[in-house]
Design an enzyme around this catalytic site. Structure first.
Site, PDB file in Angstrom:
ATOM      1  N   TYR A 138     -20.759 -28.222  -4.529  1.00  0.00           N
ATOM      2  CA  TYR A 138     -20.037 -27.567  -3.438  1.00  0.00           C
ATOM      3  C   TYR A 138     -18.639 -27.229  -3.928  1.00  0.00           C
ATOM      4  O   TYR A 138     -17.934 -28.086  -4.470  1.00  0.00           O
ATOM      5  CB  TYR A 138     -19.949 -28.506  -2.228  1.00  0.00           C
ATOM      6  CG  TYR A 138     -19.225 -27.905  -1.044  1.00  0.00           C
ATOM      7  CD1 TYR A 138     -19.822 -26.915  -0.265  1.00  0.00           C
ATOM      8  CD2 TYR A 138     -17.942 -28.325  -0.699  1.00  0.00           C
ATOM      9  CE1 TYR A 138     -19.154 -26.359   0.816  1.00  0.00           C
ATOM     10  CE2 TYR A 138     -17.269 -27.780   0.385  1.00  0.00           C
ATOM     11  CZ  TYR A 138     -17.890 -26.799   1.128  1.00  0.00           C
ATOM     12  OH  TYR A 138     -17.230 -26.246   2.211  1.00  0.00           O
ATOM     13  N   ASP A 228     -14.315 -28.226 -11.391  1.00  0.00           N
ATOM     14  CA  ASP A 228     -13.853 -28.381 -10.015  1.00  0.00           C
ATOM     15  C   ASP A 228     -13.582 -29.869  -9.784  1.00  0.00           C
ATOM     16  O   ASP A 228     -14.492 -30.653  -9.527  1.00  0.00           O
ATOM     17  CB  ASP A 228     -14.909 -27.848  -9.040  1.00  0.00           C
ATOM     18  CG  ASP A 228     -14.434 -27.940  -7.601  1.00  0.00           C
ATOM     19  OD1 ASP A 228     -13.351 -28.517  -7.368  1.00  0.00           O
ATOM     20  OD2 ASP A 228     -15.152 -27.454  -6.699  1.00  0.00           O
ATOM     21  N   LYS A 256      -7.431 -31.992  -2.183  1.00  0.00           N
ATOM     22  CA  LYS A 256      -7.533 -33.355  -1.647  1.00  0.00           C
ATOM     23  C   LYS A 256      -6.358 -34.264  -2.039  1.00  0.00           C
ATOM     24  O   LYS A 256      -5.287 -34.153  -1.475  1.00  0.00           O
ATOM     25  CB  LYS A 256      -8.892 -33.952  -2.030  1.00  0.00           C
ATOM     26  CG  LYS A 256     -10.055 -33.071  -1.448  1.00  0.00           C
ATOM     27  CD  LYS A 256     -11.335 -33.786  -1.251  1.00  0.00           C
ATOM     28  CE  LYS A 256     -12.476 -32.832  -0.922  1.00  0.00           C
ATOM     29  NZ  LYS A 256     -13.021 -32.904   0.380  1.00  0.00           N
TER      30      LYS A 256
HETATM   31  C1  LIG Z   1     -15.679 -30.375  -5.228  1.00  0.00           C
HETATM   32  C2  LIG Z   1     -15.096 -29.591  -4.083  1.00  0.00           C
HETATM   33  N1  LIG Z   1     -14.591 -28.377  -4.295  1.00  0.00           N
HETATM   34  C3  LIG Z   1     -14.039 -27.639  -3.314  1.00  0.00           C
HETATM   35  C4  LIG Z   1     -14.003 -28.117  -2.037  1.00  0.00           C
HETATM   36  C5  LIG Z   1     -13.384 -27.292  -0.948  1.00  0.00           C
HETATM   37  O1  LIG Z   1     -12.192 -27.854  -0.580  1.00  0.00           O
HETATM   38  P1  LIG Z   1     -11.557 -27.543   0.871  1.00  0.00           P
HETATM   39  O2  LIG Z   1     -12.421 -28.232   1.857  1.00  0.00           O
HETATM   40  O3  LIG Z   1     -10.172 -28.095   0.769  1.00  0.00           O
HETATM   41  O4  LIG Z   1     -11.570 -26.062   1.020  1.00  0.00           O
HETATM   42  C6  LIG Z   1     -14.518 -29.379  -1.749  1.00  0.00           C
HETATM   43  C7  LIG Z   1     -14.482 -29.915  -0.381  1.00  0.00           C
HETATM   44  O5  LIG Z   1     -15.005 -30.924  -0.061  1.00  0.00           O
HETATM   45  C8  LIG Z   1     -15.082 -30.134  -2.795  1.00  0.00           C
HETATM   46  O6  LIG Z   1     -15.602 -31.342  -2.584  1.00  0.00           O
END
Ligand SMILES: Cc1ncc(COP(=O)(O)O)c(C=O)c1O
Length: 413
Positions: A138, A228, A256
Site C-alpha cells: 500500500y 516506501d 508517519k
Molecule cells: C507504506 C505506506 N505508504 C504510504 C502510505 C500513505 O500514507 P498517508 O496515509 O499518510 O497518505 C501509507 C499509509 O498507511 C503506508 O503505510
C-alpha cells in the site's frame, strides 16, 4: 455516547468515517476524547491500551510531553507562513543525518503525496512511463498506488481509476525476484516501488536476498528504486529499513513518524533525481501546507528525542513480549515480527506474500481483536494492518496487556 456520535456520523460522512479502516471496529467505532502515552480514553470513559497508534506515527506514544511543548511554542509564533522557516531545515537535517541515501528532500503532507511525487520523479528522470509495484503493498490513495493495494483498499475494486493508468503499473508478488527480473527485462520500467517490510497486508518480511536482488536488478536495468518507508522510517531504527538491510534506495518516501503525529510526508533521495523537482527542475510538486511549521517542529522534536534517547529497545522489547504471549495461542498461527511491528495470521504456516496473507483465517483474527477490545486492548481492526508498539509501552502497560491476552485468548481455543 459513541453510538449516538456514530449515528450522526453515518448521516454526514460516507460510511460514517473519513478513512475506511476506521469503520472496521464493530459494532461501531469507539469515539476517543483524549489520549496519553499508550492509552486512548473513549467518550464512555474507558481506557484502552493502544496497539494501533494512529496506524504508525505515534512511536513516542500519545501526547509526548517533549513534542507537545515544541508544538505549543510554535503555536504561539503562528502556524502557517507561506514562506520558508528554520523549522524545515531542522527536520531535513535530522532525516539526512539518519538515512544516508537521502541527499535532498521535499516535504509534503501525506505518504500518499510522497509516493505520488516519487513515482512522477522516477518517470521524469528515466523518461519512461511504467512502474513496477508489488501486490498488496500500500502506497497511499492516489491512482497509481491503488493497483492491487493492501490495507483497507485490499478488496476495493479500483472504480474511478482510468484503464490507461492501470496499464502503466506492472505487478509482481513480494519476494518473487524472478518476476521482477522478467518484468525489468521485458518492459521499460521507470521505477520499482516497494515497502521494504510490508506493513499493509499484516506484516510480511522480505526474504534475505529479495531486497538485495531488487537493488542489483534496478541498477542493471536503470530503473529508479523507491523504498516506501512511510511505516518503517524511524520505526525500525534511526536509519529505517535501509539501515537494517544495509541497502540504499534511489528515492525514499517517508511519512508517519517524521511528523510526530501531525500530517506529513516526504520524498528524498539522490541529488540528481531530486533536482528534477520544481522549481529546480520540471517535475512538478507544490503544496499550500508543504513544510508547515507545526508538522516540522513536531517532527523535529520527535527525531531529536529519538536521536538523543535512542529508545528503540523499549518499543522492541514491548513488541517481543506481546509476541511471546500471542504465540502461546494454541490455534494454529504464524506471527511475522520485526522490531516494533508485527501481525498474527491464523490457520496458516507462513506468510511470504499477499496471497498467503489472504489465506489466513480473518475470522479468528477479528474474534481476537473483538475479545481484546472488550477487555481494554485496541488491536488493528483488520488482518491487513500492523500491530505497533511505542516507547510508551513500558513494563506496566505490557504486563497488563499480557494478563488481558491470557484471558481473551481462551475465547479462541
Ligand atoms: C507504506 C505506506 N505508504 C504510504 C502510505 C500513505 O500514507 P498517508 O496515509 O499518510 O497518505 C501509507 C499509509 O498507511 C503506508 O503505510
Amino acid at each position: 455516547m459513541s453510538e449516538i456520535l456514530w449515528n450522526e456520523a453515518l448521516r454526514v460522512f460516507p460510511g460514517g468515517v473519513n478513512s475506511p479502516v476506521r469503520a472496521s471496529v464493530k459494532p461501531y467505532p469507539f469515539y476517543v476524547s483524549r489520549a496519553e502515552g499508550a492509552y486512548l480514553y473513549t467518550e464512555e470513559g474507558r481506557r484502552l491500551i493502544d496497539y494501533v497508534l494512529g496506524y504508525g506515527p505515534l512511536f513516542l506514544g500519545h501526547a509526548n510531553s517533549f513534542v507537545k511543548e515544541r508544538v505549543i511554542q510554535q503555536l504561539e509564533k503562528g502556524w502557517l507562513y507561506g514562506t520558508p522557516s528554520r523549522a524545515e531545515l531542522e527536520l531535513a537535517n535530522h532525516i539526512i543525518r539518519s538515512i544516508t541515501s537521502i541527499e535532498m528532500i521535499r516535504f509534503v503532507n501525506s505518504g500518499t503525496e510522497a509516493t505520488m511525487t516519487a513515482i512522477r520523479l522516477a518517470r521524469g528522470f528515466t523518461k519512461r512511463e511504467k512502474i513496477l509495484k508489488f501486490i498488496g503493498c500500500y502506497h497511499g490513495a492516489h491512482d497509481y498506488a491503488l493497483i492491487s493495494p493492501g490495507s483497507a483498499a485490499v478488496d476495493v475494486k479500483t472504480s474511478g481509476i482510468p484503464s490507461s493508468v492501470i496499464d502503466t503499473v506492472a505487478l509482481c508478488h513480494f519476494n518473487d525476484i524472478e518476476c521482477v527480473e522478467r518484468t525489468l527485462k521485458k518492459e521499460d520500467i521507470a521505477g520499482v516501488i516497494v515497502e521494504p517490510v510490508m506493513g499493509n497486508m499484516g506484516v510480511i518480511l522480505p526474504d534475505p536476498e529479495f531486497l538485495k536482488s531488487l537493488r542489483e536488478f534496478t541498477l542493471t536495468y536503470n530503473s529508479v528504486l523507491i523504498f516506501d518507508e512511510v511505516i518503517t522510517g524511524f520505526r525500525l531504527g534511526l536509519g529505517g529499513a535501509q539501515d537494517v538491510y544495509k541497502l540504499r534506495a534511489d528515492l525514499t518516501t517517508l511519512g508517519k513518524i517524521i511528523g510526530g503525529g501531525l500530517p506529513i510526508g516526504a520524498v528524498g533521495g539522490k541529488r540528481e533525481i531530486m533536482e528534477m523537482l520544481s522549481p529546480a527542475g520540471n517535475v512538478f510538486n507544490a503544496g499550500t501546507f508543504n513544510a508547515n511549521p507545526l508538522s516540522m517542529v513536531a517532527g523535529s522534536a520527535s527525531l531529536e528525542f529519538l536521536e538523543r534517547e535512542k529508545p528503540y529497545s523499549i518499543a522492541d522489547k514491548a513488541a517481543k513480549e506481546v509476541y511471546e504471549e500471542l504465540d502461546r495461542i494454541t490455534v494454529k498461527h504464524v506471527i511475522n515480527r520485526i522490531n516494533s511491528m508485527m501481525q498474527i495470521f491464523f490457520g496458516i504456516d507462513s506468510v511470504r506474500n499477499a496471497d498467503d496473507a489472504r489465506k489466513a483465517n480473518k475470522g479468528v483474527y477479528m474474534k481476537l481483536q473483538v475479545e481484546l477490545l472488550k477487555r481494554g486492548i485496541f488491536l488493528p481492526p483488520s488482518q491487513f494492518e500492523t500491530i505497533f508498539t511505542s516507547v510508551a509501552h513500558d513494563d506496566t502497560v505490557i504486563n497488563e496487556s499480557i494478563d488481558v491476552i491470557r484471558i481473551a485468548k481462551r475465547e479462541l481455543e
